[in-house]
Design an enzyme around this catalytic site. Structure first.
Site, PDB file in Angstrom:
ATOM      1  N   TRP A  31       3.626  -9.973   4.646  1.00  0.00           N
ATOM      2  CA  TRP A  31       2.457  -9.114   4.860  1.00  0.00           C
ATOM      3  C   TRP A  31       1.296  -9.892   4.251  1.00  0.00           C
ATOM      4  O   TRP A  31       1.213 -10.063   3.038  1.00  0.00           O
ATOM      5  CB  TRP A  31       2.637  -7.773   4.155  1.00  0.00           C
ATOM      6  CG  TRP A  31       1.564  -6.787   4.435  1.00  0.00           C
ATOM      7  CD1 TRP A  31       1.500  -5.918   5.478  1.00  0.00           C
ATOM      8  CD2 TRP A  31       0.397  -6.532   3.638  1.00  0.00           C
ATOM      9  NE1 TRP A  31       0.363  -5.151   5.386  1.00  0.00           N
ATOM     10  CE2 TRP A  31      -0.334  -5.501   4.273  1.00  0.00           C
ATOM     11  CE3 TRP A  31      -0.107  -7.081   2.462  1.00  0.00           C
ATOM     12  CZ2 TRP A  31      -1.532  -5.013   3.773  1.00  0.00           C
ATOM     13  CZ3 TRP A  31      -1.311  -6.595   1.964  1.00  0.00           C
ATOM     14  CH2 TRP A  31      -2.005  -5.570   2.616  1.00  0.00           C
ATOM     15  N   GLU A  47      -1.940   6.363  10.951  1.00  0.00           N
ATOM     16  CA  GLU A  47      -1.183   5.154  10.632  1.00  0.00           C
ATOM     17  C   GLU A  47      -0.234   4.736  11.742  1.00  0.00           C
ATOM     18  O   GLU A  47       0.003   3.543  11.906  1.00  0.00           O
ATOM     19  CB  GLU A  47      -0.503   5.217   9.264  1.00  0.00           C
ATOM     20  CG  GLU A  47       0.608   6.188   9.065  1.00  0.00           C
ATOM     21  CD  GLU A  47       1.211   6.081   7.644  1.00  0.00           C
ATOM     22  OE1 GLU A  47       1.725   7.080   7.168  1.00  0.00           O
ATOM     23  OE2 GLU A  47       1.176   4.994   7.035  1.00  0.00           O
ATOM     24  N   ASN A  58       6.617 -12.915  -3.204  1.00  0.00           N
ATOM     25  CA  ASN A  58       6.019 -11.606  -2.923  1.00  0.00           C
ATOM     26  C   ASN A  58       5.100 -11.285  -4.095  1.00  0.00           C
ATOM     27  O   ASN A  58       5.536 -11.319  -5.243  1.00  0.00           O
ATOM     28  CB  ASN A  58       7.136 -10.551  -2.804  1.00  0.00           C
ATOM     29  CG  ASN A  58       6.605  -9.134  -2.821  1.00  0.00           C
ATOM     30  OD1 ASN A  58       5.454  -8.888  -2.461  1.00  0.00           O
ATOM     31  ND2 ASN A  58       7.428  -8.199  -3.248  1.00  0.00           N
ATOM     32  N   LYS A  86       5.456  -0.968   3.958  1.00  0.00           N
ATOM     33  CA  LYS A  86       6.035   0.206   3.330  1.00  0.00           C
ATOM     34  C   LYS A  86       5.721   0.274   1.843  1.00  0.00           C
ATOM     35  O   LYS A  86       5.397   1.310   1.298  1.00  0.00           O
ATOM     36  CB  LYS A  86       7.544   0.167   3.547  1.00  0.00           C
ATOM     37  CG  LYS A  86       8.305   1.339   2.959  1.00  0.00           C
ATOM     38  CD  LYS A  86       8.077   2.563   3.785  1.00  0.00           C
ATOM     39  CE  LYS A  86       8.793   3.774   3.255  1.00  0.00           C
ATOM     40  NZ  LYS A  86       8.210   5.002   3.812  1.00  0.00           N
ATOM     41  N   CYS A 105       5.756  -7.858   1.737  1.00  0.00           N
ATOM     42  CA  CYS A 105       6.594  -9.051   1.779  1.00  0.00           C
ATOM     43  C   CYS A 105       8.001  -8.732   1.274  1.00  0.00           C
ATOM     44  O   CYS A 105       8.172  -8.017   0.285  1.00  0.00           O
ATOM     45  CB  CYS A 105       6.059 -10.215   0.949  1.00  0.00           C
ATOM     46  SG  CYS A 105       4.427 -10.760   1.435  1.00  0.00           S
ATOM     47  N   HIS A 135     -20.390  21.708   7.551  1.00  0.00           N
ATOM     48  CA  HIS A 135     -21.398  20.935   6.820  1.00  0.00           C
ATOM     49  C   HIS A 135     -21.466  19.493   7.323  1.00  0.00           C
ATOM     50  O   HIS A 135     -22.053  18.636   6.662  1.00  0.00           O
ATOM     51  CB  HIS A 135     -21.092  20.968   5.315  1.00  0.00           C
ATOM     52  CG  HIS A 135     -21.125  22.358   4.749  1.00  0.00           C
ATOM     53  ND1 HIS A 135     -22.301  23.049   4.543  1.00  0.00           N
ATOM     54  CD2 HIS A 135     -20.136  23.200   4.398  1.00  0.00           C
ATOM     55  CE1 HIS A 135     -22.026  24.256   4.063  1.00  0.00           C
ATOM     56  NE2 HIS A 135     -20.711  24.373   3.973  1.00  0.00           N
ATOM     57  N   GLU A 173      -2.434  15.263   5.371  1.00  0.00           N
ATOM     58  CA  GLU A 173      -1.206  14.504   5.580  1.00  0.00           C
ATOM     59  C   GLU A 173      -0.947  14.304   7.081  1.00  0.00           C
ATOM     60  O   GLU A 173      -0.548  13.223   7.513  1.00  0.00           O
ATOM     61  CB  GLU A 173      -0.038  15.217   4.884  1.00  0.00           C
ATOM     62  CG  GLU A 173       1.329  14.595   5.090  1.00  0.00           C
ATOM     63  CD  GLU A 173       1.460  13.151   4.628  1.00  0.00           C
ATOM     64  OE1 GLU A 173       0.558  12.633   3.944  1.00  0.00           O
ATOM     65  OE2 GLU A 173       2.462  12.514   4.998  1.00  0.00           O
ATOM     66  N   ARG A 230       8.715  -4.083   4.831  1.00  0.00           N
ATOM     67  CA  ARG A 230       7.807  -4.481   3.758  1.00  0.00           C
ATOM     68  C   ARG A 230       6.664  -5.361   4.260  1.00  0.00           C
ATOM     69  O   ARG A 230       5.710  -5.637   3.526  1.00  0.00           O
ATOM     70  CB  ARG A 230       8.586  -5.233   2.681  1.00  0.00           C
ATOM     71  CG  ARG A 230       9.721  -4.437   2.090  1.00  0.00           C
ATOM     72  CD  ARG A 230      10.488  -5.277   1.096  1.00  0.00           C
ATOM     73  NE  ARG A 230       9.702  -5.567  -0.081  1.00  0.00           N
ATOM     74  CZ  ARG A 230       9.655  -4.807  -1.161  1.00  0.00           C
ATOM     75  NH1 ARG A 230      10.380  -3.724  -1.215  1.00  0.00           N
ATOM     76  NH2 ARG A 230       8.908  -5.117  -2.185  1.00  0.00           N
TER      77      ARG A 230
HETATM   78  O1  M6R Z   1       5.900   4.222  -2.355  1.00  0.00           O
HETATM   79  P1  M6R Z   1       4.700   5.070  -2.605  1.00  0.00           P
HETATM   80  O2  M6R Z   1       4.971   6.525  -2.441  1.00  0.00           O
HETATM   81  O3  M6R Z   1       4.052   4.783  -3.925  1.00  0.00           O
HETATM   82  O4  M6R Z   1       3.675   4.648  -1.481  1.00  0.00           O
HETATM   83  C1  M6R Z   1       2.374   5.154  -1.463  1.00  0.00           C
HETATM   84  C2  M6R Z   1       1.706   4.898  -0.135  1.00  0.00           C
HETATM   85  O5  M6R Z   1       1.604   3.537   0.108  1.00  0.00           O
HETATM   86  C3  M6R Z   1       2.454   5.558   1.030  1.00  0.00           C
HETATM   87  O6  M6R Z   1       2.626   6.923   0.819  1.00  0.00           O
HETATM   88  C4  M6R Z   1       1.695   5.356   2.349  1.00  0.00           C
HETATM   89  O7  M6R Z   1       0.503   6.071   2.332  1.00  0.00           O
HETATM   90  C5  M6R Z   1       2.588   5.762   3.514  1.00  0.00           C
HETATM   91  N1  M6R Z   1       2.603   4.711   4.492  1.00  0.00           N
HETATM   92  C6  M6R Z   1       2.159   7.012   4.171  1.00  0.00           C
HETATM   93  O8  M6R Z   1       2.962   7.363   5.243  1.00  0.00           O
END
Ligand code: M6R
Length: 614
Positions: free
Chosen positions: A75, A494, A101, A609, A2, A510, A487, A27
């Protein structure tokens, strides 16, 4: 999670509010709304399910002369994305409107109590109770004083909030309150502004006021901002900071999307971070406010983070253990907060967080400080809660990261972790100055290595074909590359909505190998390293079962080339730095797959985000 904005001043409010929502849209973007107030206090609300563009469409042709307003991009946490659940939310009389928020954890009991007293609710949100509480206080103890009404209402809430509130009873004023969710303010000659983060304010000012935890702020049309503690004790000198980047840094600047821009910005971000970091006695990290004795005494490290930042931690552990010889545990913040911790008298907690506002990560830091550990934050956002609540902070200086999928912050955080590990290692005498210099020189080469990978984006575009019609995929790697595989899989999931399972390559037999069938895409991260040969064996195992192998390998690795269907080539790099270089291919790959599958790479479904709720 949000985004909220507010403005009161001498200009029409709507253009700033819509623009602000556009910059904060990363956000949350399932619904949006705006509340405008004219000089006599009359309120006008427009809100809808969908993105800010849909709201802007509804606002077209509106007589938007009002110079006061608050707005929200959502959100969803409580209540589905719908017109009714979109913010702002009003009280029964329609004279109070709020945007919020965070999460009001006791909203059910408050709603029941308010309903008993005759309030009726129009949404399923937790937020609406705030409007009704303010309504009651305005009519009761606060006697029309909106600041007092909001302060009293906030004292009834548990959970987290950044709130902006307007009322027909206090024309011209915006009242804000904050606990656990970020809120920044700006006072200018044109008026006073509020926003969830600085990206929405960068084009109106470079000087920002941080509303502290529990604080209340009163924004007036003259531009004046009065800041109070939760009980309305005035704060004489509220904390401020300067935005150190230009507003244009948060625009596309000719790129098709923010993810493309941020992937391309990685070499410069790392150059910025490394500049001036080598001094006569080792790595320079002046921003850590711990004494040399405190640093040297550290005998245990907890790294706590979420998502992509947690992946940084998995790699950073190797740096801390290899160079500084300090036993290091890496934890997902959301799990860590409910576990016992084993601290020593000299435990360090390193939190890694791009936004500096991730609720679980902040809770972990608070937990560790409460048991006496020192906390260092590695973050990208200046003045963020993580930075303000830590004993030391390393800003990774990657510039605003707007795309929901983290890219440049990831690689910059990796480099910042390496700097911190070398700093600790020198302080506790585990490493010679000569070796620190050698490692630093290796880091200086990284921007160039990344540029080479960027110039090979065509390899990722071609390899993306293997995923377009797939239903699932597997990412494998060993050693540090097993985290690169994780990663890469996270990025793919995502933004392309394609299932991607990441597994240590040696563990694959496994269980996950059962997934492999003819044409099944398997990404194998196999750069030059001590475990290359072992990884090639695993590559052969999936190859033998008909997998479509996408291999990330070092230039000239003929053996891997012969076994792969698609090749993503990286220049030779020291093993410890390969995660920083290799991941760039996987970022590019994920983006191309997402584009080929018709996805919005910057705003993937269900995500936000900045995850400011636990
Ligand atoms: O702002 P932060 O680094 O604490 O955020 C952590 C996660 O929410 C963030 O890395 C999320 O996994 C991303 N969308 C990954 O690309």
């Amino acid at each position: 999670m949000c985004g909220i904005v507010g403005y009161t001043g001498n200009r029409p409010a709507l253009p700033f509010l819509l623009n602000g929502l556009r910059t904060l849209e990363y956000r949350g973007y399932d619904s949006a709304g705006v509340e405008l107030e004219d000089a006599s206090g009359e309120l006008l609300e427009v809100k809808c399910r969908g993105r800010v563009a849909a709201l802007a469409g509804l606002c077209e042709g509106l007589d938007a002369h009002q110079t006061i307003g608050i707005a929200h991009t959502r959100w969803a946490t409580h209540g589905e994305p719908s017109d009714a659940n979109a913010h702002p939310h009003r009280d029964c009389s329609g004279r109070v409107a709020v945007v919020h928020n965070g999460i009001i954890e006791n909203y059910q009991e408050l709603a029941a109590e308010l309903a008993e007293r005759g309030h009726s609710f129009k949404s399923e949100t937790d937020t609406e109770v705030i409007a009704h509480l303010v309504e009651e206080e305005l009519a009761g103890a606060a006697e029309g004083d909106l600041a007092l009404a909001l302060s009293l209402a906030a004292s009834r809430l548990t959970g987290s909030w950044a709130i902006a509130c307007v009322s027909a009873d206090a024309p011209g004023e915006i009242l804000c309150a904050r606990k656990g969710s970020p809120l920044v303010l700006a006072s200018t000659a044109d008026g006073a502004y509020a926003a969830s983060d600085v990206t929405a304010l960068a084009h109106v000012t470079s000087h920002v006021i941080n509303l502290d935890e529990g604080g209340i702020a009163r924004l007036l049309p003259s531009g004046e901002i009065r800041v109070f503690e939760s009980d309305l004790t005035p704060v004489a000198e509220p904390g401020t900071f300067d935005i150190d980047w230009n507003a244009s840094a948060a625009t596309l600047g000719g790129y098709p999307d923010f993810m493309a821009k941020e992937i391309a910005e990685q070499p410069e971000a790392i150059e910025r971070l490394l500049e001036g970091r080598l001094g006569d006695s080792g790595i320079v990290l002046d921003e850590l406010s711990l004494t040399p004795e405190e640093i040297a005494a550290i005998d245990r490290i907890y790294i706590v983070a979420c998502g992509t930042s947690w992946h940084v931690g998995l790699i950073a552990r190797a740096y801390f253990e290899r160079w500084a010889g300090v036993p290091t545990t890496v934890e997902c913040a959301s799990e860590f907060n409910y576990e016992e911790v084993l601290t020593t008298d000299h435990t360090l907690c390193v939190i890694i967080t791009q936004s500096g506002e991730t609720a679980d990560t902040l809770a972990s830091a608070r937990k560790m400080r409460a048991v006496g550990a020192k906390v260092i934050a590695i973050t990208n956002v200046l003045g963020s809660t993580a930075a303000r609540e830590s004993d030391g902070v390393i800003y990774v200086q990657a510039g605003p990261e707007i795309a929901v999928a983290s890219t440049k912050a990831y690689t910059a955080q990796l480099v910042a972790s390496a700097l911190l590990a070398l700093f600790l290692a020198r302080a506790n005498d585990s490493i010679s100055l000569k070796e620190v210099r050698a490692r630093y020189r290796e880091m200086l080469r990284v921007p160039e290595l990344i540029r080479i990978v960027l110039s090979r984006a065509w390899q990722d575009e071609v390899a993306a074909r293997a995923f377009v019609d797939a239903g699932s995929s597997l990412f494998l790697g060993r050693g540090l590359s097993s985290t690169t595989a994780r990663e890469g899989a996270l990025k793919l999931k995502e933004i392309s909505y394609l299932h991607a399972e990441a597994y240590p390559a040696g563990e694959m037999k496994h269980g996950p190998i059962a997934l492999v069938e003819q044409g099944y895409p398997v990404v194998v991260v196999v750069p030059e390293s001590p475990v290359r040969d072992k990884t090639i064996s695993n590559l052969q195992e999936v190859n033998a079962r008909g997998a479509c192998v996408i291999a990330l390998a070092t230039n000239g690795d003929v053996r891997v080339a012969q076994l792969a269907d698609y090749l993503l080539l990286v220049p030779p790099a020291p093993e410890w730095l390969s995660p920083v270089v290799d991941v760039v291919h996987l970022q590019l790959l994920a983006r191309y797959v997402a584009l080929a599958r018709g996805c919005d790479v910057d705003k993937p479904r269900n995500l936000a985000k900045s995850v400011t709720v636990e």
